[in-house]
Enzyme design. Sequence first.
Site, PDB file in Angstrom:
ATOM      1  N   ALA A  13       3.513  46.018 -21.666  1.00  0.00           N
ATOM      2  CA  ALA A  13       4.290  47.226 -21.406  1.00  0.00           C
ATOM      3  C   ALA A  13       3.406  48.465 -21.263  1.00  0.00           C
ATOM      4  CB  ALA A  13       5.315  47.438 -22.519  1.00  0.00           C
ATOM      5  N   GLY A  16      -1.825  45.574 -17.480  1.00  0.00           N
ATOM      6  CA  GLY A  16      -1.735  44.202 -16.991  1.00  0.00           C
ATOM      7  C   GLY A  16      -3.108  43.694 -16.604  1.00  0.00           C
ATOM      8  N   ASP A 240       5.866  37.181 -22.915  1.00  0.00           N
ATOM      9  CA  ASP A 240       4.486  37.249 -23.393  1.00  0.00           C
ATOM     10  C   ASP A 240       4.337  36.750 -24.826  1.00  0.00           C
ATOM     11  OD1 ASP A 240       5.740  39.469 -24.548  1.00  0.00           O
ATOM     12  OD2 ASP A 240       4.443  40.944 -23.570  1.00  0.00           O
ATOM     13  N   THR A 262       1.374  46.312 -28.836  1.00  0.00           N
ATOM     14  CA  THR A 262       2.293  47.450 -28.886  1.00  0.00           C
ATOM     15  C   THR A 262       3.431  47.154 -29.853  1.00  0.00           C
ATOM     16  OG1 THR A 262       1.757  48.037 -26.610  1.00  0.00           O
ATOM     17  CG2 THR A 262       3.805  48.919 -27.503  1.00  0.00           C
ATOM     18  N   GLU A 307      -0.982  54.029 -30.850  1.00  0.00           N
ATOM     19  CA  GLU A 307      -1.246  54.377 -29.459  1.00  0.00           C
ATOM     20  C   GLU A 307      -0.648  55.732 -29.089  1.00  0.00           C
ATOM     21  OE1 GLU A 307       0.605  51.055 -27.658  1.00  0.00           O
ATOM     22  OE2 GLU A 307      -0.992  49.651 -28.195  1.00  0.00           O
TER      23      GLU A 307
END
Length: 494
Positions: A13, A16, A240, A262, A307
């Site tokens: 998210a 990639g 994932d 995340t 993050e």
Amino acid sequence: MAGAKFLALDYGAGSGRAILATLTDKIELQELHRFHNPQVKMLQHYYWDLPYLFSELKKGLTAAGRLGHSDLAGIGVDTWGVDYGLLGEQNCLLGHPYAYRDSRTEGMMEAAFTRVPQKEIYDYTGIQFMSFNTIFQLYSMVHTGHPLLPAARRLLFMPDLLNFLMTGEIACEYTIASTSQLLNARTGDWEPALIQRLGLPTSIFGPLVEPGTVISPLLESVRQEVDLPAVDVIATSSHDTASAVAAVPAGSGLWAYLSSGTWSLIGVETDAPIVDERSYAAGFTNEGGVGHTIRFLRNVMGMWLFEQCRARWEKSGETLSYDQLLEMAEQAAPFKCIINPDDARFLNPVDMPQAIASFCRDSQQYVPQSKGEYVRTILEGLALKYRFVLEQIQNMRGIRLQALHIVGGGSQNNLLNQFTANATGLPVIAGPVEATALGNVIVQAMAKKVVGSLAEGRDLIRRSFQVRTFEPMETAHWNDVFEQSKSLLSITRF
């Protein structure tokens, strides 16, 4: 197995990658392409930029051909869960896929419960309630009379959409569909009673395919553009987390996993769903895994808090690396304040440090004053939450876990790994980092008969990648803090 090559297109998210795996007696990985995956805000809503994501996918395919890997045995896509796109007549894409952190689902859980009670939804699906689940994204379209829903002919989740763009074939893979909260946990198929009572069009939910299903070779138009032959696109373990769990390098014994990124996905692998009063009250989920397994787990907010703090400080002109921030955290005093990472204010705040300060003030605690204190507060809160979840699992299943495997990007965070070992009292086995891509590849290899089983694939991963073990330390202090913080950690408010 000599030299079989597979390409994993792994979408998170936030970013990639296209990763090439070469399988011999071990697995060798090579990153061919990496790209950012930002949410795009348009007219007060957040979307994913599908054309951009597909163009980056093609760059990954092009890199494979350019570097001499046109002999690929398969291509597989995995992404985050819940988000989807809609196809209309003649398979045209209807609008842009919404991002799950968009505000359109606010209040939709409560609205949906007026049609189907919350407990009944859980009895059907066995899925943890989160405001952004597909069920509530779709119900928001019903609730607001969104014009695209009546025009839709098929729903495809993000990896299914990318597979469709590569092949022209429509297929909906089971593990990604299981994140939707619209599947019956026991049958593993769509639950028609739930879909109908929520007013959703039943026709958009197509047949499901198992992970490891070969969909089709690349479209000729795509082949010409990326200069690859007719490589098979495989519906891998498309969620994932399903791929990451497939890559856990565990053998025998009672172990739990933590897919750390995340989000933190923490749980155990089971042969059948666990759907009862205790799992409902504790907010556990039963998502589909490889080989008809169930991922019995909890979603915890994860490194998103870290993050977003770092992004906020960078926006203010202070650019600090992860390593610098972790060093500051290690030097900060312990347990100045405790946060529950799952508090709703942390889902998508404009200012994450401010949201953390707000939580501390509201719970009458010390408010962090430095960046090191903020980061340490996040990491300690995550470690304590992991213990809380693992204790629930052990109590519900009547087991005593022997180890916790941490996989994914977060497994590189040695400070969090040590905190987690301290908090849980379990040995923490960290690695591999590229678990999602590895699980993706193992399922492709199973589809092509290069790997015989999930157990064989995990054994191959164990032989191929080093892990690091963190033994518990300072457990008495952590135990005291945990006991004092239980009530705060027990609340889940996604």
